[in-house]
Enzyme design. Structure first.
Site, PDB file in Angstrom:
ATOM      1  CE1 TYR A 122       9.961 -12.039  -8.010  1.00  0.00           C
ATOM      2  CE2 TYR A 122       9.033 -13.798  -6.455  1.00  0.00           C
ATOM      3  CZ  TYR A 122       8.821 -12.990  -7.742  1.00  0.00           C
ATOM      4  OH  TYR A 122       8.119 -13.093  -8.831  1.00  0.00           O
ATOM      5  CE1 TYR A 132      -4.158   1.848  -6.782  1.00  0.00           C
ATOM      6  CE2 TYR A 132      -5.033   2.429  -9.001  1.00  0.00           C
ATOM      7  CZ  TYR A 132      -4.544   1.676  -8.032  1.00  0.00           C
ATOM      8  OH  TYR A 132      -3.741   0.427  -8.733  1.00  0.00           O
ATOM      9  NE  ARG A 147       5.506   2.302   6.928  1.00  0.00           N
ATOM     10  CZ  ARG A 147       5.279   2.506   8.280  1.00  0.00           C
ATOM     11  NH1 ARG A 147       4.066   2.778   8.530  1.00  0.00           N
ATOM     12  NH2 ARG A 147       5.942   2.466   9.229  1.00  0.00           N
ATOM     13  NE  ARG A 162       0.248  -2.532 -16.170  1.00  0.00           N
ATOM     14  CZ  ARG A 162       1.130  -2.449 -15.337  1.00  0.00           C
ATOM     15  NH1 ARG A 162       1.433  -3.095 -14.197  1.00  0.00           N
ATOM     16  NH2 ARG A 162       2.321  -1.392 -15.424  1.00  0.00           N
ATOM     17  CB  SER A 221       7.185  -4.397  -6.412  1.00  0.00           C
ATOM     18  OG  SER A 221       7.724  -3.171  -6.668  1.00  0.00           O
TER      19      SER A 221
END
Lengths: 530, 530
Positions: A117, A448, A198, A387, A122
């Site tokens: 973690y 995106y 990455r 969001r 993520s």
């Protein structure tokens, strides 16, 4: 305090005004405010830890729940609905490489699986705890958040892998250095997390992707300590840094990293440029990157994203003035906004800005000045807060991103948005899909896309809606030769699409590499591949 | 015709005048001209091929001998003495990926080991044929030397992996593109060879190392076709291109590559700058690269290399004038020569040249104009021809190179030269050792040392002399934290030093990767690791 079931601090909201709400209602219909679970319910329902008493892991319910999930769509549904699903049985919070290695050794002794973690950001399920009949532990690197050393001749700094973005930059600043890695998750995501997934930051055009920044690393693996990298470049066989980059916890715990630094720039400015249509805009952006202009960012919104950003910005009067100005310059419907940034010495910035705006002008772009750029830069990490606001109005949001060569870029962008519409049509729902190119290369660009649709209310129905969307869109990406991820990684959500990209032999190689360092398969199982 | 036992074309010599000869005699003593074997002797002594008749490989003696060796010191001794050692039993010369895959399949059926062959320029034993009781074949890619396609929007071109440098650039030029990879082996070395050995070219500062140029590749492996790469960037797990880069034939035959291109520049010029001492020079070079000046090359010779280059140049009168001029500017003994190159648009070149020379001046550097730079550029690939001329005068030459962070650079450079002197002192011989920094990074630099010493005459004694030198120097590199190779690769000569760099777990990983794609271990055994 950080939200336990959403993005950002509890105190920080993204306000959506009447105009924004009307826009959303017009595009996808009226949302229905959800009834979310509260943390206390979740804590009370949490199964007891399966670790034996005395095991060197924290087992407090709150700590376990706060490490159980990231920010993927399934993570959101789990947390908001209170159906958190499998949680680790304990959490280790090491403060050093040695403590991390001990935690890993303890996990092995206990027969436990390990989910590393970092910052918990993520969006593709890197933190998912597998539903297994054996203990699972989190090893969280959040206490390894310090600058360990600076080499001001080689321009290197080493950090505990759990150091989050703001602490990376704050600790470097007093030495006159910076790293320059600014993903949207920057407030919480960590330097070690960036490496193993990455990551790519908003100003990758100047500072590079994390691959270019990562000089060396130290890992605790089930087979012992492993170090990679250290020199500027080498031809001594395959570069093993590149095995750690994108390893997503499968080969061990990355505990310390050494990163390549840059000096703080003299100047930086962000500029908005509007183009009359997508074709002109994308040609301009390609011309800029292929001319090697030392820009630090090129971020091009398509027509729908441009309109969406302006409608959600909350300044209708200002936007009307902007549109009046653009109209006089021949820019109307179909307009696309480019945000470009110049960073460097005063002379470099002046020159680069001039060269970039000249290319823009040749492609009928209109520079609207630095004001809009300033606003963008001020809010650059606030996007994810939207969001929360959407969710509370009854809307769900998710994003996908890919990268592809220039000839395929526009086609893939349209295919992603079309796939999203098709997926929702099957649900008898509308979706608002919009896109920007966020990272550009001489060879191609990243794409995106953001999706906003109505929450289904019921968590299963919500997940089902999302699964259709995610699979249709991912299939479109694969069909057009795009990578399944340019910056978010693979986790569990993208794992089904990885073989299309790596090939069967490539997948065998990834498995062979993980097996070599983690023979018993205890490290973050299910991520990248099952 | 290309020399069978040396560098370059038979017709091309590097003339060493009286002054140069006197200089060498002064430094290491008088050489004794060797008595070299002639090709015919070698061909007559060649053992018969062990391949069954009808096997799909060429078995002609001349072809086998011409593919038996590269350009390492042991290769030279073998060819010059006529003791060529193990040769492949046959050579395949495929013209396409499919033919290469067929050759590999034939080798497997015959139980043969495979040594891939590109341009035959390896200086570390990549081509060594193992002395084994089973057939060995070369698969040479020399007929796969064509441009296969150009994408002028994504700036990509694909090539047969056996395309040598001049054919890469000539075929691209008509499309208005270039690659920009200029290792000293450029006249013969191939694009596929560059990839599998992680090559770096003289102008890497602008064009990047081969890792940055290599977009995608297609391989024939013992387990079938394998493709890697293709998109500009990805976060979808470890980058498998990086397994192919530096794989030195261990995972399969690289047959086709797609490379990232650049547009032909408007202008390019090379400039000589002299510094009064090493410390000033190295500070200047570091300042230039850390200031992000868009130079295409910075190549800094130390005191001994500077003197050597001037003495071997063959223009004593001109050098005297140069020294008179430098003397007036306060530059005398201990002077170090920097060769810098600017490449790009006219405006970029003007600006970069100005900025670089300003930094040089702050470090007491004196620009001597473009004349010396022009000469350097004209002769940039002729350096290896000197080895022929030296050999014929009774001198042997070899080079080593490494890369290290800035704080260790000068110490390692001195340690390499000292180790060479110590090694030869044990032989009761003198050695002339000189060094330049050939590639620079913000983090550090590569270090490239050349050694000239007297041939021992007898091939065994010659090899023994070299082995002492090579091991002492390699140990110094490892002890200072340098990589065992920055641009030549590992082959067999550097294999003993690779574990110090990769660690035991790293070596296990490399073996696991090779085993996965080549379960029977037929691909270039002994290279990288045994």
């Amino acid at each position: 305090m950080r939200r336990w079931n959403g993005w950002g601090e509890d105190s920080d909201d993204y306000a959506l005004g009447d105009d924004a709400r009307a826009f959303l209602k017009d595009r996808v219909g009226a949302g229905t405010a959800p009834r979310d679970a509260v943390l206390q319910q979740v804590l009370e329902a949490l199964p007891a830890s399966r670790l034996p008493s005395g095991a060197p892991f924290e087992t407090e319910a709150r700590l376990r729940v706060l490490h159980a999930r990231g920010q993927s769509f399934p993570d959101w549904v789990a947390l908001r609905s209170g159906r958190v699903g499998p949680c680790a049985d304990g959490v280790a919070l090491p403060s050093s490489h040695d403590e991390a290695a001990q935690a890993l050794a303890s996990a092995r002794r206990l027969g436990a699986l390990v989910v590393p973690y970092g910052g918990g950001t993520s969006v593709v399920g890197h933190l998912a705890v597998p539903p297994v009949d054996r203990p699972v532990v989190n090893i969280s690197l959040e206490r390894m958040n310090r600058l360990l050393s600076v080499d001001d001749k080689a321009w290197l700094a080493s950090f505990g892998a759990g150091t989050p973005g703001p602490q990376v930059e704050a600790q470097l600043r007093s030495h006159g250095f910076m790293l320059g890695h600014f993903p949207q998750s920057y407030p919480y995501s960590t330097v070690g997390g960036w490496v193993v997934t990455r990551s790519s930051g908003q100003q990758s055009l100047r500072y590079g992707r994390i691959e270019q920044m990562f000089a060396s690393g130290r890992l605790a693996t089930p087979r012992g300590q492993w170090s990679v990298g250290g020199v500027p470049a080498s031809s001594a066989g395959p570069d093993l840094r590149e095995i750690v980059l994108g390893s997503e916890g499968r080969v061990g715990l990355l505990t310390e990293v050494s990163m390549r630094l840059r000096r703080l720039p003299e100047e930086e400015s962000f500029h908005g440029v509007f183009f009359p249509d997508w074709a002109s805009a994308v040609d301009a952006v390609r011309a800029m990157v292929q001319a090697d202009l030392p820009l630090s960012m090129l971020r091009l919104s398509n027509e729908i994203e441009t309109e969406t950003q302006l409608r959600l910005a909350g300044h209708p009067q200002m936007i009307r003035w902007l549109q009046r100005y653009l109209g006089m310059r021949g820019i109307d419907r179909g307009q696309c906004m480019l945000m470009l940034a110049v960073t460097g010495t005063l002379a470099e910035c002046r020159r680069t800005r001039r060269d970039a705006l000249a290319i823009a002008k040749r492609h009928r772009g209109v520079h609207v000045g630095k004001g809009m750029g300033k606003t963008w830069a001020r809010n650059r990490f606030r996007g994810p807060l939207l969001r929360n606001a959407l969710w509370e109005l009854g809307y769900a949001a998710d994003t996908v991103e890919t990268c592809v060569n220039w000839p395929a870029a526009t086609g893939l962008m349209r295919a992603i948005e079309q796939a999203a519409h098709d997926a929702m049509a099957a649900e008898n729902e509308r979706i608002h899909a919009f896109t920007h190119l966020s990272h550009v290369y001489r060879q191609g660009c990243s794409i995106y896309s953001t999706f906003v649709f109505r929450s289904a209310g019921d968590p299963d129905a919500n997940l089902e809606r999302w699964r259709k969307l995610k699979s249709r869109v991912s299939e479109a990406i694969v069909a057009h030769g795009g990578t399944i991820s340019h910056q978010h990684g693979v986790g569990v959500d993208h794992a089904p699409y990885l073989p299309a990209e790596k090939g069967a032999l490539g997948m065998d190689l990834l498995r062979a590499v993980a097996r070599e360092l983690d023979p018993d398969g205890i490290m973050n199982p299910g991520k990248l591949f099952s």
